[in-house]
Design an enzyme around this catalytic site. Sequence first.
Site, short mmCIF file in Angstrom:
data_model
loop_
_atom_site.label_atom_id
_atom_site.label_comp_id
_atom_site.label_asym_id
_atom_site.label_seq_id
_atom_site.Cartn_x
_atom_site.Cartn_y
_atom_site.Cartn_z
N CYS A 20 -10.87 12.53 -4.21
CA CYS A 20 -11.64 12.61 -2.96
C CYS A 20 -12.82 11.63 -2.99
N LEU A 41 -15.76 9.24 -15.77
CA LEU A 41 -14.33 8.94 -15.93
C LEU A 41 -13.59 10.03 -16.72
N ASN A 127 -18.92 22.26 -17.93
CA ASN A 127 -19.03 21.02 -17.14
C ASN A 127 -19.49 21.31 -15.72
N THR A 153 -14.83 25.25 -2.31
CA THR A 153 -13.43 25.55 -2.04
C THR A 153 -13.29 26.80 -1.16
N SER A 195 -9.26 31.99 -10.38
CA SER A 195 -9.10 31.24 -11.63
C SER A 195 -10.49 30.93 -12.16
N TYR A 197 -11.64 28.03 -12.72
CA TYR A 197 -12.14 26.95 -11.85
C TYR A 197 -12.78 27.52 -10.57
N HIS A 198 -12.04 28.41 -9.88
CA HIS A 198 -12.58 28.95 -8.63
C HIS A 198 -13.86 29.75 -8.90
N LYS A 201 -16.92 27.68 -8.75
CA LYS A 201 -17.38 27.35 -7.39
C LYS A 201 -18.19 28.51 -6.79
N GLN A 224 -13.78 23.50 1.03
CA GLN A 224 -12.63 22.68 1.41
C GLN A 224 -11.30 23.35 1.04
N VAL A 227 -6.28 19.56 -0.34
CA VAL A 227 -6.23 18.22 0.27
C VAL A 227 -4.83 17.63 0.08
N LEU A 255 1.28 20.23 -1.27
CA LEU A 255 2.02 19.45 -0.28
C LEU A 255 2.37 18.07 -0.84
N ASN A 256 1.42 17.44 -1.54
CA ASN A 256 1.73 16.15 -2.16
C ASN A 256 2.86 16.30 -3.18
N THR A 269 9.35 22.97 -5.44
CA THR A 269 9.01 24.05 -6.38
C THR A 269 8.14 25.12 -5.70
P1 NAD Z 1 -10.91 14.60 -9.27
O1 NAD Z 1 -10.71 15.26 -10.59
O2 NAD Z 1 -9.92 13.60 -8.84
O3 NAD Z 1 -12.36 13.90 -9.24
C1 NAD Z 1 -13.49 14.43 -9.85
C2 NAD Z 1 -14.31 13.25 -10.40
O4 NAD Z 1 -15.51 13.75 -11.01
C3 NAD Z 1 -13.56 12.48 -11.49
O5 NAD Z 1 -13.61 11.10 -11.21
C4 NAD Z 1 -14.29 12.84 -12.77
O6 NAD Z 1 -14.23 11.80 -13.72
C5 NAD Z 1 -15.69 13.13 -12.26
N1 NAD Z 1 -16.46 14.06 -13.11
C6 NAD Z 1 -16.13 15.31 -13.52
N2 NAD Z 1 -17.09 15.84 -14.28
C7 NAD Z 1 -18.09 14.92 -14.33
C8 NAD Z 1 -19.35 14.88 -14.99
N3 NAD Z 1 -19.78 15.90 -15.75
N4 NAD Z 1 -20.12 13.78 -14.84
C9 NAD Z 1 -19.70 12.73 -14.10
N5 NAD Z 1 -18.52 12.71 -13.47
C10 NAD Z 1 -17.71 13.79 -13.60
O7 NAD Z 1 -11.05 15.76 -8.20
P2 NAD Z 1 -10.96 15.68 -6.61
O8 NAD Z 1 -9.61 16.13 -6.19
O9 NAD Z 1 -11.47 14.38 -6.14
O10 NAD Z 1 -11.97 16.83 -6.21
C11 NAD Z 1 -13.35 16.52 -6.03
C12 NAD Z 1 -14.12 17.78 -5.69
O11 NAD Z 1 -13.59 18.34 -4.49
C13 NAD Z 1 -14.01 18.85 -6.76
O12 NAD Z 1 -15.25 19.43 -6.99
C14 NAD Z 1 -13.04 19.85 -6.18
O13 NAD Z 1 -13.37 21.15 -6.61
C15 NAD Z 1 -13.25 19.70 -4.68
N6 NAD Z 1 -12.02 20.03 -3.95
C16 NAD Z 1 -10.86 19.31 -4.15
C17 NAD Z 1 -9.71 19.66 -3.45
C18 NAD Z 1 -8.40 18.95 -3.65
O14 NAD Z 1 -7.38 19.41 -3.09
N7 NAD Z 1 -8.36 17.85 -4.38
C19 NAD Z 1 -9.75 20.75 -2.52
C20 NAD Z 1 -10.95 21.46 -2.36
C21 NAD Z 1 -12.07 21.08 -3.07
N1 USQ Z 2 2.18 26.20 -5.23
C1 USQ Z 2 3.55 26.29 -5.13
N2 USQ Z 2 4.28 25.28 -5.71
C2 USQ Z 2 3.72 24.22 -6.35
C3 USQ Z 2 2.32 24.15 -6.45
C4 USQ Z 2 1.58 25.17 -5.88
O1 USQ Z 2 4.11 27.20 -4.54
O2 USQ Z 2 4.47 23.37 -6.85
C5 USQ Z 2 1.33 27.23 -4.59
C6 USQ Z 2 0.33 27.91 -5.53
O3 USQ Z 2 0.91 29.04 -6.15
C7 USQ Z 2 -0.79 28.25 -4.56
C8 USQ Z 2 -0.75 27.15 -3.52
O4 USQ Z 2 0.53 26.55 -3.63
O5 USQ Z 2 -0.51 29.47 -3.92
C9 USQ Z 2 -1.83 26.08 -3.67
O6 USQ Z 2 -1.76 25.52 -4.97
P1 USQ Z 2 -2.40 24.06 -5.26
O7 USQ Z 2 -2.11 23.73 -6.68
O8 USQ Z 2 -1.97 23.11 -4.22
O9 USQ Z 2 -3.95 24.32 -4.99
P2 USQ Z 2 -5.05 25.14 -5.77
O10 USQ Z 2 -4.67 25.50 -7.14
O11 USQ Z 2 -5.47 26.25 -4.86
O12 USQ Z 2 -6.22 24.07 -5.91
C10 USQ Z 2 -6.38 22.94 -5.04
C11 USQ Z 2 -7.36 21.99 -5.72
C12 USQ Z 2 -8.72 22.67 -5.91
C13 USQ Z 2 -9.20 23.20 -4.57
C14 USQ Z 2 -8.16 24.10 -3.93
C15 USQ Z 2 -8.57 24.48 -2.52
O13 USQ Z 2 -6.84 21.56 -6.97
O14 USQ Z 2 -9.65 21.73 -6.43
O15 USQ Z 2 -10.38 23.92 -4.74
O16 USQ Z 2 -6.92 23.37 -3.81
S1 USQ Z 2 -8.13 26.13 -2.18
O17 USQ Z 2 -6.69 26.27 -2.33
O18 USQ Z 2 -8.55 26.31 -0.83
O19 USQ Z 2 -8.78 27.00 -3.12
#
Ligand code: NAD
Ligand code: USQ
Length: 392
Positions: A20, A41, A127, A153, A195, A197-198, A201, A224, A227, A255-256, A269
């Site tokens: 993002c 990184l 972290n 999230t 989780s 992770y969650h 947040k 969010q 994505v 979805l990706n 899957t």
């Molecule tokens: P990502 O892992 O691709 O990017 C995170 C970046 O932060 C990486 O480049 C990593 O190197 C850097 N980073 C992590 N810890 C660090 C630290 N201590 N110091 C400096 N840099 C650090 O993740 P993303 O998908 O881009 O997600 C970004 C944010 O958005 C996250 O906080 C995630 O929780 C939130 N988010 C993502 C999604 C999603 O679907 N990708 C959905 C909802 C929320």
């Molecule tokens: N899922 C499947 N098949 C797959 C992968 C996932 O059925 O191959 C299901 C999971 O069980 C889950 C849902 O799809 O119910 C979403 O899983 P995901 O891996 O796409 O997303 P999630 O683990 O929830 O985490 C991602 C991001 C995280 C962000 C979160 C937003 O990695 O950083 O916070 O989406 S949210 O879902 O709103 O919590």
Amino acid sequence: MRTYDLFENKVFVLGGDGFCGWPTSLHLSNHGFEVVILDNLSRRKIDIELGIESLTPIASIQQRIETWQQVSGKKIGYYHIDIAKEYDRFLQILLQEKPSAMVHFAEQRAAPYSMRGSQERRYTVDNNITATHNVLCAILESGLDVHLLHLGTTGVYGYDTHLNNIPEGYLDIEIPQKDAPPITQTILHPMYPGSVYHTTKCLDELLFYFYNKNDKLRITDLHQGVVWGTNTEETKQSDKLINRFDYDGEYGTVLNRFLVQAAIGHPLTVYGTGGQTRAFINIQDTVNCIRLAIENPPSTEKVRIFNQITEVHRLIDLANYVSRITGAEIKFYDNPRKEAASNELPMRHEQLEKLGLTPILLEQGLCEEVSEVAKRYQDRCNLSQILPTTKW
Ligand code: NAD
Ligand code: USQ
């Protein structure tokens, strides 16, 4: 009382090398902001640790920044720094650069990775919580009026409740009193993380609540959804600007993953019965939302919370949709996660639209664009990385 000079335009993007963060950095730069990326990184290092790679070949951060300057004539600054471990240096950089806004993506963001084992659980908490707390402390210690925008999230609300009108962050509740009428109070929506992770947040939310209440820090927390998509208007301008595309069982989002699976002929899957419902947003909307939130800063009265989502889908409906447009087979797998068999997710999300967001909704054209990227790089796809390895 702090004053806010509207449109001082330097923005820090913490985690600006990530999925993002990189397109957000380019988008803000393209819209006239002076962008400075701070990233350690660590995400690229986790790729090496897990033996996974982005489906798309991503250039080094230096090549990315050089290419952007050649393509657009605009400069992006970069500091290699660990926000969780280098507090003094972070404070110094803040005092030197004096940004007016800071977008905080710098956290470990995969739920499965955070549940792999003790090492990953501890790393995720250390972290994420320390990074967020360092950011808040540094803003306070600097005395600067920095608008902090954090990527949270929708998972903080939980996915196994039967709420039918999930608000944007806050709930008005009545607290019963002894021998007196109930008191109405606005509270943060109760948190039900699924989780480690969650959970980080949710802890972040409390830190924001405290620093805003006590020190009047100016904060937007963007809750969010999942994505999807890969490229944005800016990342399309050169192969060296391409965004990362995670498709593996730890970091790939659903979805990706489905679109890659369809492109390489792997069954989709679906975990469990596919009854789980989730909120989604396209990566182009992610970057638009962040710009809109920066351009419209909040007051310091309370933490502003937006649900950064554009649509809600049940997983099985999503799989059926991808199957219909691509011909892919659907396969059900035992759910590796502890999740309810099904849930509803009626979630409010009007605030960003009021600021001007025109949502990009799931449509065939966009899915085809992602599938094209997946097909183009299918030789880089490692089939052994498709199935999830972490179970909880
Ligand atoms: P990502 O892992 O691709 O990017 C995170 C970046 O932060 C990486 O480049 C990593 O190197 C850097 N980073 C992590 N810890 C660090 C630290 N201590 N110091 C400096 N840099 C650090 O993740 P993303 O998908 O881009 O997600 C970004 C944010 O958005 C996250 O906080 C995630 O929780 C939130 N988010 C993502 C999604 C999603 O679907 N990708 C959905 C909802 C929320
Ligand atoms: N899922 C499947 N098949 C797959 C992968 C996932 O059925 O191959 C299901 C999971 O069980 C889950 C849902 O799809 O119910 C979403 O899983 P995901 O891996 O796409 O997303 P999630 O683990 O929830 O985490 C991602 C991001 C995280 C962000 C979160 C937003 O990695 O950083 O916070 O989406 S949210 O879902 O709103 O919590």
